[in-house]
Scaffold this active site. Sequence first.
Site, PDB file in Angstrom:
ATOM      1  N   ASP A   1      32.758  44.552  38.336  1.00 30.37           N
ATOM      2  CA  ASP A   1      32.942  43.319  39.130  1.00 30.37           C
ATOM      3  C   ASP A   1      34.197  43.296  39.378  1.00 30.37           C
ATOM      4  O   ASP A   1      34.302  42.348  40.582  1.00 30.37           O
ATOM      5  CB  ASP A   1      33.125  42.830  37.670  1.00 30.37           C
ATOM      6  CG  ASP A   1      31.191  42.901  37.444  1.00 30.37           C
ATOM      7  OD1 ASP A   1      30.637  42.864  38.235  1.00 30.37           O
ATOM      8  OD2 ASP A   1      30.645  42.326  35.888  1.00 30.37           O
TER       9      ASP A   1
ATOM     10  N   ALA B   1      33.620  45.744  33.193  1.00 33.67           N
ATOM     11  CA  ALA B   1      33.872  44.667  34.050  1.00 33.67           C
ATOM     12  C   ALA B   1      34.172  45.676  35.565  1.00 33.67           C
ATOM     13  O   ALA B   1      35.065  45.324  36.628  1.00 33.67           O
ATOM     14  CB  ALA B   1      34.189  43.247  34.225  1.00 33.67           C
ATOM     15  N   ALA B   2      35.206  46.995  35.758  1.00 33.61           N
ATOM     16  CA  ALA B   2      35.739  47.674  36.669  1.00 33.61           C
ATOM     17  C   ALA B   2      35.216  47.376  38.304  1.00 33.61           C
ATOM     18  O   ALA B   2      35.131  46.761  38.770  1.00 33.61           O
ATOM     19  CB  ALA B   2      35.515  49.075  36.399  1.00 33.61           C
TER      20      ALA B   2
END
Length: 305
Positions: free
Chosen positions: A254, A251-252
């Site tokens: 995001d 999820a970097a």
Amino acid sequence: MEKPKIVVVGSSNTDMVVKVPYIPASGETILGTDFMTIPGGKGANQAVAAARAGTDVTFIACVSDDSFGKQAIENYRNEGIDTSCIKIQPGIHSGIALINVAEGGENSISVAPGANSYLFPEDIYGFEDVFEGAKMVLAQLEVPLETVEAAAEVAHEKGIPFILNPAPGAAIPESLLSKVTIISPNETEAAIITSRNEFSEKDVPIMAEEIFEKGGTTVLLTLGGKGVYLKTFDFEGIIPGYKVKAVDTTAAGDVFNGALAAALAGEMDLKEAVDFAQRAAAISVTRMGAQPSAPTLEEIQHVQF
């Protein structure tokens, strides 16, 4: 002090994550180690990241009435997110993502959108009142494109800056780009927007320029740990990132976008906001999971790299 308000329009998924030694090739079966069920979805991840980074978030999404959807809404409420605009679509499954996470932190992801595909433009127009007072609107592409266009139209009409994270990668119509204030593709997504089958590092400034010319919008081309290539009317160049030992990169992007929206909603300077968002993303890749990896405002402000 009152928190700035943002609206996030996007997907809600449940991530089923397997830790593996490496990403398997086509047709290959490998044995993993751990299995986790974790709340995810690009829209939800960004909503949680923005809430933890200090904003008052209203999330517009669609889930089913199944156990995954009910649990997702409960999770958002626990994060302080306004869930009054989450549509319930019975008779279909909520969004599901199957994720392999390798020892080096890289991942492969397959998504079954389910209820996410039932968030329609009329839903956005029906929730138009919640845009009032918002400092930012943030969207991605895990819900129908016409729904994203409706969100951009409402934001444009109300004079609210609109951030588009064009993920998963897709061609973006110029009618949508013209209403986007900031676009934040990674290298692969930028290549798709600029109709490239392949690209190299030297193409990054060229892709940023082409996207800028298509919409006249601010371009943040994310390069992972190498930083962000920023293209505006008065600046062009790389804002360096932070090097950390990655555990899970799921999820970097995001977390970057949610933190960016929060920083800009708080009236932070653009370059400072990009640095703030990169700090948040760097923290997130040192942790497992999508939403659980999103750092708090205090962590972002005080982390030492």
